[in-house]
Each structure stands twice: as structure tokens, then as C-alpha cells.
Write an enzyme that holds these catalytic residues in place. Structure first.
Site, PDB file in Angstrom:
ATOM      1  N   GLY A 131      -5.148  -6.411   5.193  1.00 49.00           N
ATOM      2  CA  GLY A 131      -4.321  -5.865   6.262  1.00 49.00           C
ATOM      3  C   GLY A 131      -4.022  -6.955   7.284  1.00 49.00           C
ATOM      4  N   GLY A 132      -3.080  -6.665   8.157  1.00 54.24           N
ATOM      5  CA  GLY A 132      -2.839  -7.538   9.307  1.00 54.24           C
ATOM      6  C   GLY A 132      -2.117  -8.842   9.022  1.00 54.24           C
ATOM      7  N   ASP A 151      -5.590   2.192  -0.198  1.00 55.01           N
ATOM      8  CA  ASP A 151      -5.534   0.925  -0.927  1.00 55.01           C
ATOM      9  C   ASP A 151      -6.795   0.730  -1.762  1.00 55.01           C
ATOM     10  OD1 ASP A 151      -3.036  -0.329  -0.018  1.00 55.01           O
ATOM     11  OD2 ASP A 151      -3.952  -0.119   1.966  1.00 55.01           O
ATOM     12  N   MET A 188       6.052  -4.844  -1.962  1.00 49.45           N
ATOM     13  CA  MET A 188       5.078  -5.488  -1.071  1.00 49.45           C
ATOM     14  C   MET A 188       5.807  -6.483  -0.174  1.00 49.45           C
ATOM     15  SD  MET A 188       1.960  -4.335  -1.641  1.00 49.45           S
ATOM     16  CE  MET A 188       1.365  -5.343  -0.281  1.00 49.45           C
ATOM     17  N   SER A 205      -1.870   3.267   6.460  1.00 46.78           N
ATOM     18  CA  SER A 205      -2.808   2.722   5.465  1.00 46.78           C
ATOM     19  C   SER A 205      -4.197   2.688   6.077  1.00 46.78           C
ATOM     20  CB  SER A 205      -2.390   1.305   5.079  1.00 46.78           C
ATOM     21  OG  SER A 205      -3.504   0.642   4.500  1.00 46.78           O
ATOM     22  N   HIS A 260      -1.969   6.563   2.997  1.00 47.51           N
ATOM     23  CA  HIS A 260      -1.883   5.459   2.037  1.00 47.51           C
ATOM     24  C   HIS A 260      -3.286   4.894   1.815  1.00 47.51           C
ATOM     25  CE1 HIS A 260       0.257   2.126   0.010  1.00 47.51           C
ATOM     26  NE2 HIS A 260      -0.675   1.344   0.538  1.00 47.51           N
ATOM     27  N   MET A 277      -4.390  -1.696  -6.574  1.00 47.02           N
ATOM     28  CA  MET A 277      -4.268  -3.155  -6.698  1.00 47.02           C
ATOM     29  C   MET A 277      -5.426  -3.604  -7.579  1.00 47.02           C
ATOM     30  SD  MET A 277      -3.204  -3.881  -2.784  1.00 47.02           S
ATOM     31  CE  MET A 277      -3.827  -2.271  -2.310  1.00 47.02           C
ATOM     32  N   ASP A 296       5.440  -2.126   2.124  1.00 49.20           N
ATOM     33  CA  ASP A 296       4.021  -2.183   2.473  1.00 49.20           C
ATOM     34  C   ASP A 296       3.635  -3.609   2.866  1.00 49.20           C
ATOM     35  OD1 ASP A 296       1.277  -1.846   2.654  1.00 49.20           O
ATOM     36  OD2 ASP A 296       0.967  -1.437   0.524  1.00 49.20           O
ATOM     37  N   GLY A 297       3.260  -3.768   4.137  1.00 51.63           N
ATOM     38  CA  GLY A 297       2.742  -5.050   4.592  1.00 51.63           C
ATOM     39  C   GLY A 297       3.472  -5.589   5.804  1.00 51.63           C
ATOM     40  N   GLY A 298       2.744  -5.685   6.907  1.00 54.26           N
ATOM     41  CA  GLY A 298       3.314  -6.310   8.110  1.00 54.26           C
ATOM     42  C   GLY A 298       4.361  -5.482   8.822  1.00 54.26           C
ATOM     43  N   HIS A 352      -2.570   3.411  -3.851  1.00 56.41           N
ATOM     44  CA  HIS A 352      -1.990   2.113  -4.215  1.00 56.41           C
ATOM     45  C   HIS A 352      -3.048   1.319  -4.978  1.00 56.41           C
ATOM     46  CE1 HIS A 352      -0.188  -1.908  -2.498  1.00 56.41           C
ATOM     47  NE2 HIS A 352      -0.083  -1.813  -3.811  1.00 56.41           N
ATOM     48  N   MET A 370      -8.668  -1.797  -4.235  1.00 50.34           N
ATOM     49  CA  MET A 370      -8.676  -3.214  -4.634  1.00 50.34           C
ATOM     50  C   MET A 370      -9.921  -3.499  -5.455  1.00 50.34           C
ATOM     51  SD  MET A 370      -7.527  -4.994  -1.083  1.00 50.34           S
ATOM     52  CE  MET A 370      -6.163  -4.346  -0.107  1.00 50.34           C
ATOM     53  N   GLY A 392      -3.812  -7.617  -0.621  1.00 51.21           N
ATOM     54  CA  GLY A 392      -5.215  -7.997  -0.521  1.00 51.21           C
ATOM     55  C   GLY A 392      -5.816  -7.739   0.850  1.00 51.21           C
TER      56      GLY A 392
HETATM   57  C1  DX5 Z   1      -2.268  -4.813   1.585  1.00 53.30           C
HETATM   58  C2  DX5 Z   1      -2.211  -3.317   1.490  1.00 53.30           C
HETATM   59  C3  DX5 Z   1      -1.550  -2.671   2.630  1.00 53.30           C
HETATM   60  C4  DX5 Z   1      -2.187  -2.975   3.965  1.00 53.30           C
HETATM   61  C5  DX5 Z   1      -1.076  -3.134   4.945  1.00 53.30           C
HETATM   62  O1  DX5 Z   1      -2.635  -5.358   0.385  1.00 53.30           O
HETATM   63  O2  DX5 Z   1      -1.552  -2.887   0.312  1.00 53.30           O
HETATM   64  O3  DX5 Z   1      -1.378  -1.277   2.447  1.00 53.30           O
HETATM   65  O4  DX5 Z   1      -3.064  -2.005   4.445  1.00 53.30           O
HETATM   66  O5  DX5 Z   1      -1.626  -3.519   6.149  1.00 53.30           O
HETATM   67  P1  DX5 Z   1      -0.722  -3.966   7.375  1.00 53.30           P
HETATM   68  O6  DX5 Z   1       0.215  -2.829   7.681  1.00 53.30           O
HETATM   69  O7  DX5 Z   1      -1.718  -4.242   8.440  1.00 53.30           O
HETATM   70  O8  DX5 Z   1       0.022  -5.203   6.920  1.00 53.30           O
HETATM   71 ZN    ZN Z   2      -1.020  -0.713   0.195  1.00 52.18          ZN
END
Ligand code: DX5
Ligand code: ZN
Length: 226
Positions: A146-147, A37, A139, A10, A35, A70, A177-179, A68, A39, A144
């Protein structure tokens, strides 16, 4: 046939001042998808990039773009992102009042259609559109940023969705997706996910190639063990 394991960095955690270089770097390091994102500051409390940036980045790689969305009212934007170069377009079930219509319009644009589910949204929300999608994005953090830390309660949803797809003989990609990092990718893969998104888990590492290879190895080993 089992769907392939795909690793999707991502770019949310990439250096936004050198996005093109960062995409070249993960492409060279063995990524399967990019990927992206999107938003809107409404559906999620953050803003990123829009279609003009996707269009500019499209020229930088042949890797498929996994876009993606959002954003609220995603059905209004499907054509624009398809035209900008998206290959897979995900709309969130919580954001699309006319989910069925939105998914049909993605397919009509000749793109792969996917539906996203927030951590608190039940898989029942996609049961009646499974025939219309190529992928479901689960998800594993609240969208919203990363990290954030992985929410383990989603493992049960991944497993239930894979069981349902198998029972209905639907060849479904399940994206998580996420963490996701090297040390928890095996858990989501064992539950049934085959498309692995990782932002900070890849871009904050020094060596993208080794990180992507280890994620793939661990995911594939976990899927083989079942
Ligand atoms: C969060 C995004 C993710 C994000 C994941 O809303 O949809 O794609 O980049 O980031 P990590 O892998 O750092 O959790
Ligand atoms: Zn994403």
C-alpha cells in the site's frame, strides 16, 4: 447502460489488529465493496492473509468482498476463496498460466470473475477473455504494498480498454488499484474506470465518510464530463 461508480476501500492499509471494526467503519461510511488483498510472498514480495481470515471477516458485513488474488497458480485457490465468502475474485493474467480455465472456474463457483493486469502488462492479454469476465483490474502501482505512487502511464490502458469494451458492447467494470486519492480519482474516472480501490487514501484519513463521499463525487463528475 453506464456501470455504476463503486468505491472499494482496501483493507491492506487498515489496522490489522482490528480488521472487523475497520470494516464496520468503512461500511458505515458508505463504501460499496471491501477490497481484500491476498498476497503469497511469491507473485508479489509480501504476504497478507488467507482464506480463513476472509471467512471470519465475511460474518462482519453484508458488503460484497472484492478479493484480489496476488498469488501464483490462482486456479488452485479459486474454490477455497469462493467458499470463504468472496463475491468477486480477481486472478492476475501474469500469474494464471491457464487464465481461461481460472476465469471459468470462478464463474462456475457462482462468483463474479475478474482479471488483473500489472502496470507493464498490455491490455492485449485480456482481449480474448473479455467475454468471460465481469471486471478488469488495472494496477496503477506494482502490486505488493500500500501507499505507493500512482503510475500515470496506466491512464492510456484504461481508456483503450473502455473504448474496446464499448465498441464490443460489453458491460465491463474497470477497476483501478494503487495510489488513488481524492486528488487523482478524477483522472482515472475520466479515462474510464468505474471501480475505485483506495487503501491509504481512505484508511489513513481521519474521516472515512467525507473521504469516500468526495471520491465518489469527483469520480462521478469526471465520468459525466467524459
Ligand atoms: C497493492 C494492492 C492495493 C493496495 C492499494 O498491491 O493491490 O489494493 O492496498 O493501496 P493504496 O491505495 O495505498 O495504493
Ligand atoms: Zn488490490
Amino acid at each position: 447502460m453506464r456501470p455504476r461508480t463503486l468505491i472499494a476501500p482496501s483493507i491492506l492499509s487498515a489496522d490489522f489488529g482490528r480488521l472487523a471494526d475497520q470494516i464496520h467503519a468503512v461500511a458505515d461510511a458508505g463504501a460499496d465493496l471491501v477490497h481484500v488483498d491476498i498476497m503469497d510472498g511469491h507473485f508479489v514480495p509480501n504476504l497478507t492473509i488467507g482464506a480463513p481470515v476472509v471467512r471470519a471477516l465475511r460474518k462482519e458485513t453484508n458488503l460484497p468482498f472484492d478479493v484480489h488474488l496476488m498469488i501464483e497458480e490462482p486456479e488452485r485457490w479459486v474454490e477455497e476463496y469462493a467458499d470463504a465468502g468472496a463475491d468477486i475474485i480477481t486472478v492476475h493474467a501474469e500469474a494464471a498460466v491457464h487464465l481461461h480455465r481460472a476465469l471459468e472456474s470462478i464463474r462456475r463457483a457462482g462468483k463474479k470473475a475478474a482479471v488483473g493486469l500489472n502496470p507493464a502488462t498490455r491490455i492485449e492479454h485480456v482481449r480474448h477473455v473479455l467475454d468471460l469476465v465481469d471486471m478488469v483490474l488495472i494496477m496503477s502501482v506494482n502490486p505488493g504494498f500500500g501507499g505507493q505512487s500512482f503510475i500515470p502511464q496506466v491512464l492510456e490502458k484504461i481508456a483503450a480498454l473502455r473504448a474496446e469494451a464499448d465498441a464490443r458492447r460489453i458491460q465491463l467494470d474497470i477497476e483501478v488499484d494503487g495510489g488513488i486519492k481524492i486528488d487523482n480519482v478524477d483522472r482515472v474516472a475520466r479515462a474510464g474506470a468505474n471501480v475505485i480501490v483506495s487503501g491509504s487514501g481512505i484508511f489513513l484519513e481521519e474521516d472515512y465518510r467525507t473521504t469516500i463521499a468526495r471520491m465518489r463525487e469527483r469520480a462521478e463528475a469526471a465520468r459525466a464530463r467524459g
